[in-house]
Write a protein that holds these residues in place. Sequence first.
Motif, short mmCIF file in Angstrom:
data_model
loop_
_atom_site.label_atom_id
_atom_site.label_comp_id
_atom_site.label_asym_id
_atom_site.label_seq_id
_atom_site.Cartn_x
_atom_site.Cartn_y
_atom_site.Cartn_z
N LYS A 29 8.97 1.31 -6.08
CA LYS A 29 8.34 -0.04 -6.26
C LYS A 29 6.97 -0.35 -5.83
O LYS A 29 6.19 -1.01 -6.46
N LEU A 30 6.64 0.41 -4.55
CA LEU A 30 5.43 0.38 -4.21
C LEU A 30 4.43 0.77 -5.16
O LEU A 30 3.39 0.41 -5.53
N LYS A 31 4.93 2.10 -5.77
CA LYS A 31 4.04 2.74 -6.76
C LYS A 31 3.96 1.91 -8.00
O LYS A 31 2.65 1.72 -8.44
N SER A 32 4.97 1.29 -8.44
CA SER A 32 4.58 0.56 -9.63
C SER A 32 3.81 -0.76 -9.31
O SER A 32 3.16 -1.33 -10.21
N SER A 33 3.83 -1.36 -8.26
CA SER A 33 3.23 -2.64 -7.80
C SER A 33 1.62 -2.21 -7.63
O SER A 33 0.88 -3.22 -7.94
N MET A 34 1.50 -1.25 -7.00
CA MET A 34 -0.05 -0.96 -6.34
C MET A 34 -0.80 0.01 -7.21
O MET A 34 -1.98 0.28 -6.65
N THR A 35 0.00 0.63 -8.21
CA THR A 35 -1.12 1.73 -8.68
C THR A 35 -1.81 1.09 -9.92
O THR A 35 -0.95 0.24 -10.64
N SER A 36 -3.03 1.67 -10.20
CA SER A 36 -3.38 0.90 -11.34
C SER A 36 -3.10 1.67 -12.71
O SER A 36 -2.57 2.98 -12.61
N GLY A 81 -3.87 -4.49 -6.43
CA GLY A 81 -2.53 -5.50 -6.19
C GLY A 81 -2.05 -5.57 -4.96
O GLY A 81 -2.95 -5.40 -4.14
N SER A 82 -1.15 -6.47 -4.75
CA SER A 82 -0.84 -6.79 -3.54
C SER A 82 0.31 -5.97 -3.10
O SER A 82 1.13 -5.26 -3.93
N PRO A 84 3.94 -5.17 -2.14
CA PRO A 84 5.18 -6.17 -2.20
C PRO A 84 6.00 -6.32 -1.28
O PRO A 84 5.96 -5.48 -0.03
N GLU A 86 9.03 -5.80 -0.54
CA GLU A 86 10.08 -4.80 -0.50
C GLU A 86 9.64 -3.73 0.74
O GLU A 86 10.53 -3.05 1.25
#
Lengths: 653, 219
Positions: A29-36, A81-82, A84, A86
């Motif tokens: 989830k971190l990867k999908s939220s925070m990677t470009s 991004g921010s 999450p 989680e």
Amino acid sequence: MRISLQLLLVLLVFAISSAYTSDLEVLLKLKSSMTSTWDSGLKDWDPSGESTSPHCFFSGVACDEDKRVVSLNMSFHNLSGSVPPEIGLLNKVENLILAANNLTGRIPAEMANLTSLKILNISNNMFMGNFPGEITLGMTQLEVLDIYNNNFSGLLPTGLVNLKNLKHLHLGGNFFFGRIPESYSKIQSLEYFACGGNELSGKIPASLAYLKRLKYMYLGYFNSYEGGIPPEFGSLTSLEVLDIASCNLSGEIPASLGHLKHLRRLYLQMNSLLGAIPHELSGLASLEHLDLSVNQLSGEIPGSFSKLENVTLIHLFKNNLSGPIPQFIGDLPNLQVLHIWGNNFTSELPANLGRNEKVTHLDASSNCLTGSIPQDLCKGGKLSEFILMNNFFSGPIPEELGYCKSLTKIRLMNNTLNGTIPAGIFNMPALTIIELTNNNFSGELPSNMSGNALERLDLSRNGITGRIPPAFDNFLNLKNLLLDGNRFYGKISEEIFRLKFLSGINLSTNNLSGAIPTSISSCTSLTSIDFSRNSLDGEIPSGIASLKNLGMLDVSQNHFSGQVPSEIQYMSSLVELDVSNNNLSGKIPASGQLLAFDDSSFSGNPNLCPPHNMSCQSLVNSAQASSSHGYKCWHSIRKLLVSIITLCLLSIY
Amino acid sequence: MAAASWPWTLSASLTVTLTVTLVSVANGNSEGDALYTLRKSLSDPDNVLQSWDPTLVNPCTWFHITCNQDNHVTRVDLGNSNLSGHLVRELGKLEHLQYLEVYKNNIQGSIPSELGNLRNLVSLDLYNNNISGIIPTSLGKLKSLVFLRLNGNRLTGPIPRELVGISSLKVVDVSNNDICGTIPTSGPFEHVPLNNFENNPRLEGPELLGLASYDTNCS
């Protein structure tokens, strides 16, 4: 009973396996939220594969025996991004490092669940809003909190003052305002505290002096405090670095700071401190760097400072200090940098200065210093910056300095130095600037000169004589050559114009003779030429017009003859022209760039007709008739031809 | 990034010779600060501004800068230097500036009206750049101006009437722009050749003194 035990077991297994997948899921989830969209170096965060806990092998991730994430380092991954919420599920994580990314948004409140945290580093991002200090309430093991260089605002967080293990607190480089909380004195474990580079105001709380373990304190830069340095800071006996620079401090430097036996660096520069430098500061036995520059300090350098055996850097520039520079300064065994410019120091530089063989930077300019230049300044062969301008130094430049190959800058202008400049100065490998303007230097320049680093050479307004050595073309990177106001004689050597980067040349007010070398046309970087007030003769080379960047040409007060090259009218870059007071002749075309200059650019040339002047037309004609031999000859031939044709015609009739 | 986005903690321990960003407070040399502001807003692939070091006590040893004997900047020579970016308002603080040579670059943005404060300016050469916006009317305050060359840009708007009051003006060139309105014909403009106004499609031609409407559709 057995069923419920089994159920319990199943639930337990389920709970444990949920815990695994939870951490894996959280990381994904971190990867999908925070990677470009493009590669961010998390390519290996791939859940597929044989392992039951693949996340423990992701880069930057470390797990414990229960496959729970204990360490997560995602720094320098171009994350955006921010964060999450989680992230709060990683409740076993001890080291969480998200530094040096482009993360934005606010800190999720869920981070309060990270109760195992020892190190939290979110520095160098763009997080904003208040920093919710309350999230640390459960982080009883927290040792490092680093939020440096973000966009946090509001008041400094106080929710963290009850942390019992916090050693490192870096809140600097944000937009926090208001006061430094007095309650920060409760964080007794603190060893490193930084809140510089914010918009803090109010008084610096004296209670910070209760932080007996504090080794590093950075409060300065961009903050604007009320009042001065709390004298209580003298009891911070563990302090090694104290930096309260550039934050509007007023009042005097407290003498009590002299108790800080372990202080290595004291930075109080760029404030409004006044009064004298307390002699008690000689108690700073470990001091290496002392920077009190750019303040309003007065009085003298205390004699007790001779005890500061470990000092390597002394910055006292731009104050109102006075008195002599004490002799012990020359005896300090470790002194490397002495910057005391812009004060009212009098008397001489200590004769021993440099004998410690360690001095690298000396700038004592803009004082009232007298006497001669200490000869051992470069004894260790390390002297790089040698600046004494705007004083009353006399005597010569010591010969020894001609062997100082480490020199990068020599600026001695506006003194009363004399003698011949040591030849070695013109043969330095690293020297970028030689500025000796306005002294009484005499003698000649050496014929051997070289130095690829030299960019600016200014010897103007001295009494240097001899010829201009051709070897100037060995200064391959020379951009500005100023030799004006000396007693140079002989010709301008043509080699000078081989310099590819020469931009400004000023040979004005010398005794130079001969013509301007035609090679000047190949020196295409020239923007400014001043050859005025010499005894130069010959014609102004028309090749000068090929200098596409030439903005200023002054050849006034010489013996130039012939015509002003008409090509000059096409030099759109030329905005300053002076050919006055020569022996030029002819009519200057009233076109192009030449139209822009008024008569003062051309005056003092009896046979020269400036562009705007109609009345000198006849003067020009007669001048041309008498001075130009060829023209007269053609005139006579024309008369003869007319006579012959007339005779022929008459004879035909 | 934050207020102190430069690594001030590093700087604290490297204070040996650098007191970089707050030089304007520390240094007190407003001319050096103004020029350093210019440096920061220019893109300089050929590093012609490399010597522009704001920690020096004045800008007089910077390359492409000339000072007078009182250490005031009199010339800025940056023609043909592959610069882009834009000019800055702070240039108006160079009170002793006589020659501002920034021609043949790729400068964008507009001409700061603060340039009208340069009372000693003799030459304003901004020709052959990519400058847009209007010619500021404040340039009419430049009572020593001889050269005003703005040709080869993307300037719009009218030629300010205020320029007519500069009797020293000898060379005016606004050709190759998008200037509109009419061409002044009085004062120094009596002697400016018409081709110094050419290639301005919306320029209407010499002003016809006495007639009512001027500069319609041109503001």
